[in-house]
Design a protein around this motif. Structure first.
Motif, PDB file in Angstrom:
ATOM      1  N   ARG B 101       0.925  -1.388   0.037  1.00 31.26           N
ATOM      2  CA  ARG B 101       0.006  -0.037  -0.052  1.00 31.26           C
ATOM      3  C   ARG B 101       0.733   1.303  -0.067  1.00 31.26           C
ATOM      4  O   ARG B 101       0.578   2.327  -0.753  1.00 31.26           O
ATOM      5  CB  ARG B 101      -0.872  -0.035   1.180  1.00 31.26           C
ATOM      6  N   GLU B 102       2.007   1.217   0.979  1.00 35.55           N
ATOM      7  CA  GLU B 102       2.757   2.415   0.760  1.00 35.55           C
ATOM      8  C   GLU B 102       3.277   2.623  -0.291  1.00 35.55           C
ATOM      9  O   GLU B 102       3.354   4.093  -0.723  1.00 35.55           O
ATOM     10  CB  GLU B 102       3.626   2.396   2.058  1.00 35.55           C
ATOM     11  N   ILE B 103       3.896   1.940  -1.081  1.00 33.57           N
ATOM     12  CA  ILE B 103       4.638   2.240  -2.292  1.00 33.57           C
ATOM     13  C   ILE B 103       3.433   2.541  -3.288  1.00 33.57           C
ATOM     14  O   ILE B 103       4.139   3.519  -3.953  1.00 33.57           O
ATOM     15  CB  ILE B 103       5.851   1.188  -2.748  1.00 33.57           C
ATOM     16  N   LEU B 104       2.534   1.899  -3.351  1.00 34.93           N
ATOM     17  CA  LEU B 104       1.425   2.456  -4.679  1.00 34.93           C
ATOM     18  C   LEU B 104       1.014   3.667  -3.991  1.00 34.93           C
ATOM     19  O   LEU B 104       0.895   4.505  -5.025  1.00 34.93           O
ATOM     20  CB  LEU B 104       0.587   1.345  -4.453  1.00 34.93           C
ATOM     21  N   THR B 105       0.698   4.064  -2.930  1.00 36.16           N
ATOM     22  CA  THR B 105       0.178   5.463  -2.534  1.00 36.16           C
ATOM     23  C   THR B 105       1.393   6.242  -2.820  1.00 36.16           C
ATOM     24  O   THR B 105       1.110   7.452  -3.649  1.00 36.16           O
ATOM     25  CB  THR B 105      -0.149   5.324  -0.995  1.00 36.16           C
ATOM     26  N   ALA B 106       2.381   6.024  -2.597  1.00 38.99           N
ATOM     27  CA  ALA B 106       3.567   6.951  -2.923  1.00 38.99           C
ATOM     28  C   ALA B 106       3.826   7.195  -4.431  1.00 38.99           C
ATOM     29  O   ALA B 106       3.908   8.307  -4.833  1.00 38.99           O
ATOM     30  CB  ALA B 106       5.083   6.637  -2.372  1.00 38.99           C
ATOM     31  N   VAL B 107       3.749   6.109  -5.335  1.00 41.01           N
ATOM     32  CA  VAL B 107       3.772   6.307  -6.766  1.00 41.01           C
ATOM     33  C   VAL B 107       2.709   7.111  -7.192  1.00 41.01           C
ATOM     34  O   VAL B 107       2.732   7.986  -8.151  1.00 41.01           O
ATOM     35  CB  VAL B 107       3.509   4.924  -7.377  1.00 41.01           C
ATOM     36  N   GLY B 108       1.271   6.825  -6.590  1.00 42.80           N
ATOM     37  CA  GLY B 108       0.142   7.788  -6.805  1.00 42.80           C
ATOM     38  C   GLY B 108       0.582   9.290  -6.784  1.00 42.80           C
ATOM     39  O   GLY B 108      -0.186  10.013  -7.323  1.00 42.80           O
ATOM     40  N   ARG B 109       1.326   9.445  -5.824  1.00 42.99           N
ATOM     41  CA  ARG B 109       1.809  11.049  -5.443  1.00 42.99           C
ATOM     42  C   ARG B 109       2.566  11.680  -6.175  1.00 42.99           C
ATOM     43  O   ARG B 109       2.753  13.003  -6.254  1.00 42.99           O
ATOM     44  CB  ARG B 109       2.225  11.013  -4.181  1.00 42.99           C
ATOM     45  N   LEU B 110       3.437  10.853  -7.204  1.00 40.03           N
ATOM     46  CA  LEU B 110       4.303  11.595  -8.197  1.00 40.03           C
ATOM     47  C   LEU B 110       3.499  12.102  -9.118  1.00 40.03           C
ATOM     48  O   LEU B 110       2.281  11.814  -9.429  1.00 40.03           O
ATOM     49  CB  LEU B 110       5.155  10.342  -8.766  1.00 40.03           C
ATOM     50  N   ALA B 111       4.245  13.132  -9.822  1.00 42.40           N
ATOM     51  CA  ALA B 111       3.603  13.963 -11.041  1.00 42.40           C
ATOM     52  C   ALA B 111       3.198  12.798 -12.134  1.00 42.40           C
ATOM     53  O   ALA B 111       4.045  11.922 -12.236  1.00 42.40           O
ATOM     54  CB  ALA B 111       4.412  14.887 -11.359  1.00 42.40           C
ATOM     55  N   PRO B 112       2.131  12.873 -12.883  1.00 49.05           N
ATOM     56  CA  PRO B 112       1.913  11.662 -13.790  1.00 49.05           C
ATOM     57  C   PRO B 112       2.919  11.462 -14.699  1.00 49.05           C
ATOM     58  O   PRO B 112       3.179  10.194 -14.832  1.00 49.05           O
ATOM     59  CB  PRO B 112       0.700  12.381 -14.510  1.00 49.05           C
ATOM     60  N   GLU B 113       3.863  12.162 -15.187  1.00 47.86           N
ATOM     61  CA  GLU B 113       4.886  12.109 -16.225  1.00 47.86           C
ATOM     62  C   GLU B 113       5.994  11.336 -15.627  1.00 47.86           C
ATOM     63  O   GLU B 113       6.634  10.602 -16.197  1.00 47.86           O
ATOM     64  CB  GLU B 113       5.236  13.378 -16.863  1.00 47.86           C
ATOM     65  N   PHE B 114       6.137  11.777 -14.435  1.00 43.87           N
ATOM     66  CA  PHE B 114       7.231  10.742 -13.528  1.00 43.87           C
ATOM     67  C   PHE B 114       6.561   9.448 -13.169  1.00 43.87           C
ATOM     68  O   PHE B 114       7.628   8.610 -13.510  1.00 43.87           O
ATOM     69  CB  PHE B 114       7.471  11.527 -12.037  1.00 43.87           C
ATOM     70  N   ARG B 115       5.468   9.422 -12.840  1.00 39.77           N
ATOM     71  CA  ARG B 115       4.815   8.105 -12.628  1.00 39.77           C
ATOM     72  C   ARG B 115       4.809   7.185 -13.827  1.00 39.77           C
ATOM     73  O   ARG B 115       5.457   6.063 -13.851  1.00 39.77           O
ATOM     74  CB  ARG B 115       3.536   8.376 -12.414  1.00 39.77           C
ATOM     75  N   GLU B 116       4.712   7.731 -14.920  1.00 39.82           N
ATOM     76  CA  GLU B 116       4.631   6.809 -16.359  1.00 39.82           C
ATOM     77  C   GLU B 116       6.019   6.369 -16.476  1.00 39.82           C
ATOM     78  O   GLU B 116       6.267   4.912 -16.901  1.00 39.82           O
ATOM     79  CB  GLU B 116       4.202   7.679 -17.646  1.00 39.82           C
ATOM     80  N   VAL B 117       7.181   7.306 -16.484  1.00 37.16           N
ATOM     81  CA  VAL B 117       8.446   6.573 -16.617  1.00 37.16           C
ATOM     82  C   VAL B 117       9.001   5.606 -15.695  1.00 37.16           C
ATOM     83  O   VAL B 117       9.412   4.508 -16.175  1.00 37.16           O
ATOM     84  CB  VAL B 117       9.357   7.877 -16.565  1.00 37.16           C
ATOM     85  N   LEU B 118       8.682   5.852 -14.452  1.00 39.50           N
ATOM     86  CA  LEU B 118       9.146   4.913 -13.187  1.00 39.50           C
ATOM     87  C   LEU B 118       8.614   3.564 -13.818  1.00 39.50           C
ATOM     88  O   LEU B 118       9.166   2.565 -13.434  1.00 39.50           O
ATOM     89  CB  LEU B 118       8.645   5.593 -12.146  1.00 39.50           C
ATOM     90  N   VAL B 119       7.305   3.544 -13.980  1.00 35.35           N
ATOM     91  CA  VAL B 119       6.546   2.284 -14.087  1.00 35.35           C
ATOM     92  C   VAL B 119       6.855   1.499 -15.256  1.00 35.35           C
ATOM     93  O   VAL B 119       6.879   0.285 -15.147  1.00 35.35           O
ATOM     94  CB  VAL B 119       4.988   2.552 -13.895  1.00 35.35           C
ATOM     95  N   LEU B 120       7.158   2.515 -16.385  1.00 36.16           N
ATOM     96  CA  LEU B 120       7.391   1.622 -17.616  1.00 36.16           C
ATOM     97  C   LEU B 120       8.833   1.050 -17.584  1.00 36.16           C
ATOM     98  O   LEU B 120       8.939  -0.226 -18.017  1.00 36.16           O
ATOM     99  CB  LEU B 120       7.351   2.601 -18.876  1.00 36.16           C
TER     100      LEU B 120
END
Lengths: 267, 181
Positions: B101-120
Motif C-alpha cells: 500500500r505504501e509504495i503504491l500510494t507513494a507512486v500515486g503522489r508522483l507527478a503523472p509524467e514521472f509516474r509513467e516513466v518510473l512504472v514503464l
C-alpha cells in the motif's frame, strides 16, 4: 592506488540500476561502490525500491480478468455481416418452418446462432477458465473423481482418443510421484469436448491435466502460468490443441510436471 | 481480426498492471483506464502495422488515454484509496501488505509524467528507448524523469534522499506547470 575517477552521473546510476550498462561501465560503478559507503547505500536502496515496485503489482498479472474488459469487442463490419446473415437464415427458417409446420427447424436455427455468438469471444481465456473450474469441481471429489479408472487404462485411452478425435495416452507422471487415478470426458465447446486426466500422490494431493481442441485458430504459446486462489495452472497451446495442468502445488513442482506432460502429449 | 483480438486479450493482464500503478493502486480507476484503452485500440486497429510489436503500441495508447484523463481532471489526480484486492493472489503477510500500500500510494503522489516513466521502466521493464517511443519524448528526458521519480519516491517512502548535497527535492505538483523538460 587508483586514479581519481569521474563521479557517477545520475543517468549512469539509473542505467546501472536497470541493468542497462555495458559490463565495463558496470564494473567501474561496482568498484567505486566498494569504497564509497554512501554510493553503496544508494544502490541498495534503489534496487530495493525497484524490486518493491515490481513485487507490489505481481499479483495483478494472475488476477482473473474482469468480464467487462473481455467484453470490449472489435467494432467489426465482418461481425455485423455475420449477425445479419445469421438473422436472414433465421427468417428463412421461420418462413419455411411455418409454411411446412416444421417448428423444429426454426428452433434449431436460433440455437446455433446463439452458439455462434458465444464462439466469437477469444477462446484461450475461456479454455483456461474451463480447465481451472474442472479441477475445482473434480479434484476434491471422493467417490467419483473420474469416470473411468486407471485399472481400465486401455479403454480410457481409446475412449477419449475417439471422442476428442486424436490419438492420445494418459501421460505417465510416476517419476514425479503421481499415479494416474483415471479420466473423464467433459463438455466444452461445440464439437470440441475436453478430456481430463487426474493424478494423485501418496499424500492424496491431486493434479489434473485438461486438454481439448481450440475452438478457433489459436497461436501457439510457451508455458504460461495463472493462479486463481489456491489453484495454479500451467497452460500452453500447440497445433491448435490447448493443454492445462492444474493443482495446488508450488510453481516449480507444477512446471516440472508440465514439462513432462508436454513431452508425452506433443502431437 | 479474431487473431488480433486474441492477441489484445493476451495483453490485458500487463495493461491492468500498468494502469494499477498509474492510478496509485485503485482497481476501479485502473480498469476504467484499461477499458478505454481497449476501446481505442479496437477503433484504431487498422492503423496497427502487422508485424510491429503489439505491446508497446497498446502502452502508447494507454499513455494517450491517461494523459487526456489527467488533463480532463484538471490535475485532481487522486491519491486514491488503495484497493483491498491489490494483494490478492500473493498470500501476503500483513507487513507485506502495508508495504505494498505504501509504495503504491507513494507512486500515486508522483507527478503523472514521472509516474509513467518510473512504472514503464521499473515494473514493465521496457528499455529506455522503448519508453521514449511509447511516451513520445526524447531518451534524455526519460532518464532525467526516471532519476527524479526515484529520488522523490525514496523521499515519499521515508528514506533519506539520494544525497544531502543535492539540491532539495521539489515535489512537482502539476502536469502543466512542470518545471523542466
Amino acid at each position: 592506488m587508483t586514479k581519481p575517477q569521474a563521479p557517477i552521473g545520475d543517468d549512469e546510476l539509473m542505467a546501472f540500476i536497470d541493468g542497462a550498462l555495458s559490463p565495463d561501465r558496470r564494473c567501474r560503478i561496482e568498484q567505486l561502490a566498494r569504497h564509497d559507503d554512501e554510493l553503496a547505500a544508494t544502490i541498495t536502496a534503489l534496487r530495493a525500491q525497484r524490486k518493491a515496485l515490481r513485487d507490489s503489482l505481481d499479483s495483478v498479472l494472475v488476477e482473473p480478468i474482469p468480464q467487462r474488459l473481455l467484453r470490449v469487442a472489435p467494432p467489426s463490419r465482418y461481425a455485423l455481416q455475420r449477425v445479419a446473415a445469421a438473422m436472414a437464415w433465421i427468417a428463412v427458417g421461420i418462413t419455411v418452418g411455418s409454411l411446412a409446420s416444421w417448428q423444429y427447424l426454426s428452433r434449431h436455427d436460433s440455437t446455433s446462432t446463439e452458439l455462434a455468438l458465444v464462439n466469437r469471444a477469444p477462446d484461450l481465456p475461456r479454455f483456461v477458465h474451463q480447465a481451472t473450474v474442472a479441477y475445482a469441481v473434480f479434484a476434491p471429489e471422493v467417490r467419483h473423481p473420474v469416470e473411468l479408472g486407471s485399472a481400465e487404462l486401455q479403454a480410457l485411452n481409446a475412449w477419449l482418443s475417439g471422442r476428442l478425435g486424436r490419438h492420445m495416452r494418459a501421460p505417465d507422471l510416476s517419476s514425479l510421484g503421481f499415479s494416474l487415478v483415471g479420466g473423464r470426458l467433459l463438455p466444452a465447446e461445440t464439437n470440441k469436448p475436453a478430456a481430463q486426466f487426474m493424478y494423485e500422490d501418496r499424500q492424496g494431493q491431486r493434479l489434473t491435466v485438461y486438454l481439448r481442441g481450440m475452438a478457433q485458430p489459436t497461436p501457439e504459446t510457451a508455458f504460461r502460468y495463472v493462479g486463481e486462489g489456491e489453484i495454479s495452472t500451467f497452460y500452453w497451446v500447440e497445433r491448435n490443441w490447448g493443454y492445462a495442468l492444474s493443482g495446488e502445488l508450488s510453481r516449480p513442482q507444477l512446471l516440472q510436471a508440465a514439462r513432462s506432460i508436454y513431452d508425452q502429449l506433443s502431437t | 481480426m479474431t487473431l488480433f483480438s486474441h492477441r489484445i486479450t493476451e495483453q490485458i493482464p500487463g495493461l491492468r498492471r500498468y494502469a494499477r500503478a498509474l492510478t496509485g493502486g485503485n482497481r476501479e480507476n485502473a480498469d476504467d483506464l484499461v477499458q478505454d484503452t481497449l476501446e481505442r485500440a479496437y477503433a484504431k486497429w487498422s492503423l496497427f502495422r502487422f508485424g510491429a510489436e503489439l505491446r508497446p503500441w497498446l502502452f502508447s495508447i494507454m499513455h494517450n488515454v491517461f494523459v487526456n484523463d489527467v488533463r480532463r481532471m484538471r490535475n485532481r489526480v487522486p491519491v486514491c484509496p488503495i484497493d483491498e484486492a491489490v494483494a490478492i493472489g500473493t498470500p501476503a503477510t500483513q507487513e507485506n501488505q502495508v508495504q505494498v500500500r505504501e509504495i503504491l500510494t507513494a507512486v500515486g503522489r508522483l507527478a503523472p509524467e514521472f509516474r509513467e516513466v518510473l512504472v514503464l521502466v521499473s515494473i514493465e521493464e521496457f528499455s529506455y528507448a522503448e519508453t521514449a517511443r511509447i511516451l513520445g519524448i526524447p531518451m534524455g528526458t526519460v532518464m532525467s524523469r526516471l532519476f527524479r521519480a526515484r529520488t522523490q519516491l525514496r523521499a515519499l517512502t521515508g528514506e533519506p534522499s539520494l544525497s544531502d548535497a543535492r539540491p532539495g527535492l521539489r515535489l512537482v505538483q502539476s502536469f502543466e506547470n512542470r518545471p523542466h523538460d
